[in-house]
Each structure stands twice: as structure tokens, then as C-alpha cells.
Design an enzyme around this catalytic site. Structure first.
Site, short mmCIF file in Angstrom:
data_model
loop_
_atom_site.label_atom_id
_atom_site.label_comp_id
_atom_site.label_asym_id
_atom_site.label_seq_id
_atom_site.Cartn_x
_atom_site.Cartn_y
_atom_site.Cartn_z
N TYR A 17 21.02 -36.79 -21.71
CA TYR A 17 20.11 -37.93 -21.54
C TYR A 17 19.85 -38.69 -22.84
CZ TYR A 17 19.10 -35.73 -17.08
OH TYR A 17 19.21 -35.18 -15.83
N HIS A 22 16.26 -44.51 -20.39
CA HIS A 22 14.98 -43.85 -20.14
C HIS A 22 14.43 -43.18 -21.41
CE1 HIS A 22 12.46 -43.63 -16.73
NE2 HIS A 22 12.81 -42.46 -16.23
N PHE A 65 10.65 -32.83 -18.34
CA PHE A 65 11.35 -34.01 -17.86
C PHE A 65 10.33 -35.13 -17.67
CE2 PHE A 65 14.75 -31.05 -17.28
CZ PHE A 65 15.85 -31.81 -17.62
N ASN A 67 9.14 -36.96 -15.32
CA ASN A 67 8.10 -36.95 -14.29
C ASN A 67 7.04 -35.87 -14.52
OD1 ASN A 67 9.67 -34.79 -13.64
ND2 ASN A 67 10.15 -35.45 -11.56
N ASP A 92 10.26 -46.97 -21.82
CA ASP A 92 11.18 -48.00 -21.34
C ASP A 92 10.49 -48.82 -20.25
OD1 ASP A 92 11.42 -45.39 -19.90
OD2 ASP A 92 12.72 -46.52 -18.57
N ASN A 113 7.60 -42.89 -13.45
CA ASN A 113 7.09 -41.55 -13.17
C ASN A 113 6.44 -40.87 -14.36
OD1 ASN A 113 7.75 -41.56 -10.45
ND2 ASN A 113 9.85 -40.96 -10.87
#
Length: 189
Positions: A17, A22, A65, A67, A92, A113
Site C-alpha cells: 500500500y 490512500h 488499516f 477503517n 487523501d 472510512n
């Protein structure tokens, strides 16, 4: 007026990631840490990488993560008794074009989220946000795929420009000079 005591950059942990849109919040924290010579260490009890910023404030990159970002933010804020209005979340933002950054306090989560979880964990949405524009794919159904992929080279340059543009506001944010920071950030040169 109280300044920012906690700067939280949002992103997802893991190499896969690292370069995705994100993770723009992580990029901002990394830039500020480099500029200020701040060191971040993995703090398992805070669910993130945390470090002191000039003994005035904290930098935080949650290792949860996206969320579940609120778990890390709430853990640090509760432990160090930091009020929500002294927290700045850098994230973001789909509704702003790449190259643009906007500062605001409060508001909804806009489907983000990370923001949704932070508001739930803190019990309020009255925290500051630095929104780094990443643009929108144009189709609502493409959003998840869009944020979890790397920006184009041109988009990345624009996002880096918005980070370069907003990182120098650090002193104003630490002092609680939000109007001045917004004026500098939102007024195009």
C-alpha cells in the site's frame, strides 16, 4: 487558542500500500518528520508509529488499516490527554484535485472510512483535517480501486506539491494560528 498537539497521517500499513493514493497522509507525516528530524517508532500500545515533534506535539501513523484508524488516534489522545480540537488528521481527499490541500475543522466524513472511525472513537467529528487532493476517478464504483492504486507520475508530482505547500504551515498549526494557516494554504500564489 490551543494549537495542534497531535498530527495523524492516514494510510494503510504494508509495502503493497506504500505508494497508493490512500497513503497521502503517511507521506505528509514522513515529510514533516524528515524536515524536523523527528523519529517515529512502532508503539504497539498506540497501534502506530509515533514520535515527538520538537517536544511540542506528536506525529502518528496508525498501523491499523484505514477503517480502524480511530483505535490508534484514540489510544494516543487518551493516554496523553489531547482534546479532539487539538488533533489534525492528514488524509487523501477525492473531492479535491491533485496539487491542492485544504484545511478545515469538523464536518462529515464524506465516505472516508478513516475519518468515520476516528469520529466514532473520539465521539466527535470536531477535529482538524488537512485534506490532500488526489482527484476522483469519475465513477463512484471505481473509488476503492482508485485509492488503493498508485497515482500517475504527474498526479504524484502534484500531490507532492500539495505536501510541500502545506508542510511549512507546521509552526502556525502548532501555535493555533488556523486562520493564518488557511489563508496561506487557500490563497493561490
Amino acid at each position: 487558542m490551543n494549537g495542534i498537539k497531535l498530527f495523524v497521517g492516514l494510510g494503510n500499513p504494508g509495502n503493497e500500500y506504500e505508494d497508493t493514493r490512500h497513503n497521502a497522509g503517511f507521506w505528509w507525516i514522513d515529510r514533516v518528520a524528515a524536515i524536523t528530524n523527528s523519529k517515529l517508532a512502532n508503539e504497539s500500545k498506540l497501534f502506530g508509529y509515533a514520535g515527538k515533534l520538537r517536544n511540542e506535539a506528536w506525529l502518528l501513523k496508525p498501523t491499523t488499516f484505514m477503517n480502524a484508524s480511530g483505535r490508534s488516534v484514540a489510544a494516543l489522545a487518551k493516554f496523553y490527554k489531547i482534546e479532539p480540537e487539538s488533533i489534525l488528521v492528514i488524509h487523501d481527499e477525492l473531492d479535491i484535485p491533485p496539487g491542492t490541500a485544504k484545511l478545515k475543522k469538523g464536518g462529515g466524513h464524506g465516505g472516508h472510512n478513516g475519518l468515520k472511525d476516528i469520529a466514532a472513537q473520539l465521539g466527535t467529528n470536531e477535529f482538524w483535517r488537512l485534506r490532500l487532493g488526489i482527484g476522483h476517478p469519475g465513477d463512484r464504483n471505481e473509488v476503492i480501486n482508485f485509492v488503493l492504486h498508485a497515482p500517475s507520475k504527474n498526479e504524484m508530482q502534484l500531490i507532492e506539491f500539495s505536501i510541500d505547500d502545506s508542510a511549512p504551515l507546521l509552526d502556525s498549526l502548532l501555535k493555533g494560528e488556523f486562520e493564518a494557516a488557511m489563508l496561506k494554504l487557500h490563497t493561490k500564489k
